[in-house]
Write a protein that holds these residues in place. Structure first.
Motif, mmCIF file in Angstrom:
data_model
loop_
_atom_site.group_PDB
_atom_site.id
_atom_site.type_symbol
_atom_site.label_atom_id
_atom_site.label_comp_id
_atom_site.label_asym_id
_atom_site.label_seq_id
_atom_site.Cartn_x
_atom_site.Cartn_y
_atom_site.Cartn_z
ATOM 1 N N ARG A 62 17.764 27.518 91.679
ATOM 2 C CA ARG A 62 19.083 26.298 91.348
ATOM 3 C C ARG A 62 18.869 25.573 90.043
ATOM 4 N N ARG A 63 17.367 24.612 90.076
ATOM 5 C CA ARG A 63 17.211 24.702 88.373
ATOM 6 C C ARG A 63 17.365 25.285 87.241
ATOM 7 N N ALA A 64 17.693 25.944 86.821
ATOM 8 C CA ALA A 64 18.444 26.838 85.986
ATOM 9 C C ALA A 64 19.635 27.379 86.406
ATOM 10 N N GLY A 65 19.907 26.665 86.996
ATOM 11 C CA GLY A 65 22.009 27.187 87.133
ATOM 12 C C GLY A 65 22.636 28.107 88.169
ATOM 13 N N PHE A 66 21.914 28.620 88.674
ATOM 14 C CA PHE A 66 22.867 30.332 89.641
ATOM 15 C C PHE A 66 23.164 29.129 90.824
ATOM 16 N N SER A 67 24.293 29.436 90.674
ATOM 17 C CA SER A 67 24.409 29.406 92.472
ATOM 18 C C SER A 67 23.997 29.337 93.491
ATOM 19 N N ASP A 68 24.166 29.262 94.682
ATOM 20 C CA ASP A 68 24.118 29.714 95.858
ATOM 21 C C ASP A 68 24.285 30.814 96.317
ATOM 22 N N ASP A 69 25.222 31.516 96.134
ATOM 23 C CA ASP A 69 25.273 33.109 96.288
ATOM 24 C C ASP A 69 24.856 33.831 95.254
ATOM 25 N N GLN A 70 24.089 33.429 94.371
ATOM 26 C CA GLN A 70 23.873 34.259 93.342
ATOM 27 C C GLN A 70 22.292 34.082 93.456
ATOM 28 N N ILE A 71 21.778 32.876 94.464
ATOM 29 C CA ILE A 71 20.849 32.919 94.969
ATOM 30 C C ILE A 71 20.178 34.438 95.588
ATOM 31 N N LEU A 72 20.827 34.022 96.646
ATOM 32 C CA LEU A 72 21.036 35.085 97.799
ATOM 33 C C LEU A 72 21.282 36.774 97.263
ATOM 34 N N GLU A 73 21.655 36.950 96.830
ATOM 35 C CA GLU A 73 21.905 38.567 95.790
ATOM 36 C C GLU A 73 21.237 38.377 94.944
ATOM 37 N N LEU A 74 20.043 37.366 94.548
ATOM 38 C CA LEU A 74 18.735 37.881 92.983
ATOM 39 C C LEU A 74 17.776 37.337 93.405
ATOM 40 N N GLY A 75 17.677 36.315 94.426
ATOM 41 C CA GLY A 75 16.638 36.274 94.729
ATOM 42 C C GLY A 75 15.326 36.745 95.408
ATOM 43 N N THR A 76 15.390 38.030 95.903
ATOM 44 C CA THR A 76 14.865 38.641 96.527
ATOM 45 C C THR A 76 14.211 39.648 95.097
ATOM 46 N N ASP A 77 14.566 40.224 93.860
ATOM 47 C CA ASP A 77 14.657 40.586 93.348
ATOM 48 C C ASP A 77 13.140 39.496 92.813
ATOM 49 N N LEU A 78 14.496 38.872 92.087
ATOM 50 C CA LEU A 78 12.681 37.631 91.109
ATOM 51 C C LEU A 78 11.798 37.507 91.692
ATOM 52 N N ARG A 79 12.238 37.153 93.050
ATOM 53 C CA ARG A 79 10.159 36.816 93.921
ATOM 54 C C ARG A 79 9.854 38.424 93.404
ATOM 55 N N ASN A 80 10.156 39.469 93.517
ATOM 56 C CA ASN A 80 9.779 41.142 93.229
ATOM 57 C C ASN A 80 8.826 41.476 92.027
ATOM 58 N N GLY A 81 10.062 40.972 90.903
ATOM 59 C CA GLY A 81 9.801 40.885 89.710
ATOM 60 C C GLY A 81 8.535 40.313 89.553
ATOM 61 N N LEU A 82 8.804 38.701 90.035
ATOM 62 C CA LEU A 82 7.408 37.663 89.229
ATOM 63 C C LEU A 82 6.190 38.177 90.101
ATOM 64 N N LEU A 83 6.608 38.682 91.047
ATOM 65 C CA LEU A 83 4.624 39.388 92.096
ATOM 66 C C LEU A 83 4.786 40.557 91.262
ATOM 67 N N LEU A 84 5.340 41.737 90.551
ATOM 68 C CA LEU A 84 4.683 43.326 90.488
ATOM 69 C C LEU A 84 4.426 43.451 88.803
ATOM 70 N N SER A 85 5.807 42.132 87.696
ATOM 71 C CA SER A 85 5.282 42.314 86.945
ATOM 72 C C SER A 85 4.794 41.221 86.192
ATOM 73 N N GLY A 86 5.269 39.977 86.412
ATOM 74 C CA GLY A 86 4.222 38.195 85.989
ATOM 75 C C GLY A 86 5.918 37.867 85.311
ATOM 76 N N ALA A 87 7.328 38.371 85.470
ATOM 77 C CA ALA A 87 8.064 37.954 84.191
ATOM 78 C C ALA A 87 9.475 38.804 84.503
ATOM 79 N N VAL A 88 10.446 38.315 84.215
ATOM 80 C CA VAL A 88 12.026 38.915 84.787
ATOM 81 C C VAL A 88 12.619 37.758 83.894
#
Length: 135
Positions: A62-88
């Motif tokens: 939200r702070r980065a400016g993503f809408s609720d729909d975009q958070i639903l679509e991209l949130g899991t990928d963001l979480r997994n990327g930070l968990l596995l790679s550390g940056a996205v």
């Protein structure tokens, strides 16, 4: 002689299997699912990784400016990327945002909204103090 050929054949078969698994799993570096969104979440290499809660993901996106729909679509990928790679990086046609873990902090840089630091321990935005661990 036949046993050497069998061994060589097995070794070659194992190499092909391993190559297929490695390149099949990492051939596409993006976590983007075709047809899902116009955005891509692309993992970047980083030394530090972090596990974010769903609340953390919502706050930083939200702070980065993503809408609720975009958070639903991209949130899991963001979480997994930070968990596995550390940056996205989140990319549309241009890079819209970069999220990177450093110690107990998520450093966020966006194309349109500036840069932020999120403290994972307290779940708030703000600058780390010089005595904070991880600096």
């Amino acid at each position: 002689m036949k046993s050497n050929r069998r061994k060589n054949g097995r070794v070659v078969a194992i190499w092909f299997l391993l190559a297929h698994l490695v390149f099949g799993a990492t051939g596409c570096s993006s976590l983007h699912s075709p047809g899902r969104s116009e955005f891509e979440v692309i993992p970047l290499n980083n030394r530090d990784v972090a596990t974010l809660s769903s609340d953390d993901i919502v706050r930083v996106m939200r702070r980065a400016g993503f809408s609720d729909d975009q958070i639903l679509e991209l949130g899991t990928d963001l979480r997994n990327g930070l968990l596995l790679s550390g940056a996205v990086q989140v990319k549309k046609k241009k890079v819209e945002a970069i999220f990177a873990v450093r110690g107990a902090y998520i450093y966020i840089t966006t194309r349109l909204r500036g840069s932020f630091i999120y403290d994972l321990k307290i779940g708030e935005f703000g600058l780390p103090t010089p005595t904070s661990p991880g600096l």
